[in-house]
Design an enzyme around this catalytic site. Structure first.
Site, PDB file in Angstrom:
ATOM      1  N   SER A  61      16.313  -8.269  12.515  1.00 18.57           N
ATOM      2  CA  SER A  61      15.152  -9.138  12.720  1.00 18.57           C
ATOM      3  C   SER A  61      15.505 -10.196  13.745  1.00 18.57           C
ATOM      4  CB  SER A  61      14.788  -9.839  11.412  1.00 18.57           C
ATOM      5  OG  SER A  61      13.845 -10.882  11.653  1.00 18.57           O
TER       6      SER A  61
ATOM      7  N   TYR B 114      17.223 -13.660   3.229  1.00 17.71           N
ATOM      8  CA  TYR B 114      16.729 -12.683   4.204  1.00 17.71           C
ATOM      9  C   TYR B 114      17.448 -12.854   5.538  1.00 17.71           C
ATOM     10  CZ  TYR B 114      13.400 -10.033   7.065  1.00 17.71           C
ATOM     11  OH  TYR B 114      12.830  -9.123   7.915  1.00 17.71           O
TER      12      TYR B 114
HETATM   13  P1  NAD Z   1       6.920  -2.933   4.728  1.00 15.06           P
HETATM   14  O1  NAD Z   1       6.969  -3.745   3.489  1.00 15.06           O
HETATM   15  O2  NAD Z   1       5.601  -2.513   5.294  1.00 15.06           O
HETATM   16  O3  NAD Z   1       7.822  -1.619   4.553  1.00 15.06           O
HETATM   17  C1  NAD Z   1       9.070  -1.652   3.894  1.00 15.06           C
HETATM   18  C2  NAD Z   1       9.231  -0.338   3.125  1.00 15.06           C
HETATM   19  O4  NAD Z   1      10.530  -0.353   2.531  1.00 15.06           O
HETATM   20  C3  NAD Z   1       8.213  -0.167   1.979  1.00 15.06           C
HETATM   21  O5  NAD Z   1       7.639   1.110   2.030  1.00 15.06           O
HETATM   22  C4  NAD Z   1       9.061  -0.338   0.722  1.00 15.06           C
HETATM   23  O6  NAD Z   1       8.607   0.426  -0.381  1.00 15.06           O
HETATM   24  C5  NAD Z   1      10.426   0.142   1.220  1.00 15.06           C
HETATM   25  N1  NAD Z   1      11.522  -0.370   0.399  1.00 15.06           N
HETATM   26  C6  NAD Z   1      11.720  -1.645  -0.014  1.00 15.06           C
HETATM   27  N2  NAD Z   1      12.814  -1.705  -0.773  1.00 15.06           N
HETATM   28  C7  NAD Z   1      13.330  -0.448  -0.841  1.00 15.06           C
HETATM   29  C8  NAD Z   1      14.455   0.116  -1.485  1.00 15.06           C
HETATM   30  N3  NAD Z   1      15.274  -0.625  -2.245  1.00 15.06           N
HETATM   31  N4  NAD Z   1      14.693   1.438  -1.330  1.00 15.06           N
HETATM   32  C9  NAD Z   1      13.852   2.210  -0.589  1.00 15.06           C
HETATM   33  N5  NAD Z   1      12.759   1.725   0.025  1.00 15.06           N
HETATM   34  C10 NAD Z   1      12.502   0.409  -0.101  1.00 15.06           C
HETATM   35  O7  NAD Z   1       7.726  -3.806   5.808  1.00 15.06           O
HETATM   36  P2  NAD Z   1       8.061  -3.596   7.364  1.00 15.06           P
HETATM   37  O8  NAD Z   1       7.562  -4.778   8.090  1.00 15.06           O
HETATM   38  O9  NAD Z   1       7.698  -2.252   7.845  1.00 15.06           O
HETATM   39  O10 NAD Z   1       9.651  -3.745   7.285  1.00 15.06           O
HETATM   40  C11 NAD Z   1      10.557  -2.768   7.705  1.00 15.06           C
HETATM   41  C12 NAD Z   1      11.829  -3.454   8.141  1.00 15.06           C
HETATM   42  O11 NAD Z   1      11.531  -4.335   9.231  1.00 15.06           O
HETATM   43  C13 NAD Z   1      12.475  -4.313   7.064  1.00 15.06           C
HETATM   44  O12 NAD Z   1      13.880  -4.132   7.106  1.00 15.06           O
HETATM   45  C14 NAD Z   1      12.093  -5.713   7.475  1.00 15.06           C
HETATM   46  O13 NAD Z   1      13.000  -6.658   7.015  1.00 15.06           O
HETATM   47  C15 NAD Z   1      12.111  -5.606   8.985  1.00 15.06           C
HETATM   48  N6  NAD Z   1      11.373  -6.627   9.718  1.00 15.06           N
HETATM   49  C16 NAD Z   1      10.060  -6.852   9.497  1.00 15.06           C
HETATM   50  C17 NAD Z   1       9.414  -7.842  10.212  1.00 15.06           C
HETATM   51  C18 NAD Z   1       7.952  -8.162   9.983  1.00 15.06           C
HETATM   52  O14 NAD Z   1       7.476  -9.139  10.542  1.00 15.06           O
HETATM   53  N7  NAD Z   1       7.240  -7.388   9.202  1.00 15.06           N
HETATM   54  C19 NAD Z   1      10.104  -8.599  11.176  1.00 15.06           C
HETATM   55  C20 NAD Z   1      11.442  -8.339  11.378  1.00 15.06           C
HETATM   56  C21 NAD Z   1      12.069  -7.346  10.651  1.00 15.06           C
END
Ligand code: NAD
Length: 257
Positions: free
Chosen positions: A143, A157
């Site tokens: 991130s 986080y």
């Molecule tokens: P999201 O919540 O839409 O998707 C995350 C997915 O991970 C979900 O389907 C959830 O069920 C799954 N998950 C969570 N814990 C789990 C586990 N223990 N085992 C298996 N699956 C699990 O979120 P997203 O925004 O698509 O996030 C994806 C990645 O991107 C994450 O690592 C998040 O930290 C990172 N990220 C997101 C953002 C943002 O602004 N959304 C910014 C920077 C980084």
């Protein structure tokens, strides 16, 4: 097609970045193993890929559990015969994650177990499979908060994502001579459910957007496009990178109004 003949495993594939990446990778010719602890939505993504003429399977896993990570890798090899691309993307943002004083130990531990240990487990079991395939690609989702401090604290986080960057660099160096490239994808703030749940008022959204030169949240689809480049042979000389896809947030001191 840019991923023709490749087999990709994507954790967190049921939603957000993982879902968009699964759809895009399949469209570009990859056979995709969608991994998530959310079975219903994970299977729905597989359904979408198949309806569009692609090939995908679902494997349930909680990435914080070693045995689950071992079986997801085995599932990819048994369904598709090999593994070429491992995308360690699953992650959580706990609503009770705060500053050092307010964050409970249990929130810290859960966040680390999924966001950081989950990436370690993916690599622990995925690297032998990539070796069996003669090399491959690892992508870890970090991130922008891994490189910038935010005044709205999410200490666990942020620390977990900093760990993902450090781990990515070392893996890249260690495995460079066995044709395994390892990169971190660093998304900026995205208009996904995860972040919108955290920035749950207009004021909080605007407070974050003030720092983004482009003045808007990113889309999960835009992360999938970057993941496609990093997963494909087009990025053949890219390893150990912290690949920022962030609307300029990490370059800004003052943003235009
Ligand atoms: P999201 O919540 O839409 O998707 C995350 C997915 O991970 C979900 O389907 C959830 O069920 C799954 N998950 C969570 N814990 C789990 C586990 N223990 N085992 C298996 N699956 C699990 O979120 P997203 O925004 O698509 O996030 C994806 C990645 O991107 C994450 O690592 C998040 O930290 C990172 N990220 C997101 C953002 C943002 O602004 N959304 C910014 C920077 C980084």
């Amino acid at each position: 097609m840019r991923l023709d003949g490749k087999v990709a495993l994507i954790t967190g594939g049921a939603s957000g970045i993982g879902r968009e990446t699964a759809l895009l990778f399949a469209k570009e010719g990859a056979r995709v193993l969608v991994v998530d602890r959310d079975e219903k939505n994970g299977r729905a993504v597989v359904g979408e890929i198949e309806s569009a003429g692609g090939t995908a399977r679902f494997a349930p896993a909680d990435v914080s559990r070693a045995a689950d990570c071992e079986s997801m890798v085995a599932a990819a090899e048994s369904a598709f015969g090999k593994l070429d691309v491992l995308f360690n993307n699953a992650g959580i943002m706990d609503s009770a994650d705060d500053d050092a004083v307010k964050t409970e130990e249990e929130v810290w531990d859960r966040t680390m177990a999924i966001n950081l240990k989950g990436v370690f487990f993916g690599c622990k079991y995925g690297i032998p499979a990539l070796r069996r395939a003669g090399g491959g690609v690892i992508l870890n989702t970090a991130s922008f908060v891994a490189v910038l401090g935010a005044a709205t604290p999410q200490l666990a986080y942020t620390a977990s994502k900093g760990g993902v960057l450090a781990l990515t660099r070392e893996l890249a160096v260690v495995h460079a001579r066995e044709s395994i490239r390892v990169n971190a994808l660093c998304p900026g703030p995205l208009r996904t459910e995860m972040l919108m749940k955290f920035l749950d008022t207009e004021e909080k959204k605007q407070r974050r957007l003030v720092h983004v030169p482009m003045g808007r949240f990113g889309e999960a689809r835009e992360m999938a496009q970057a993941a496609l480049y990093l997963a494909s042979d087009e990025s053949s000389y890219v390893t150990g990178a912290s690949f920022l896809v962030d609307g300029g947030i990490t370059s800004a001191y003052v943003t235009p109004l």
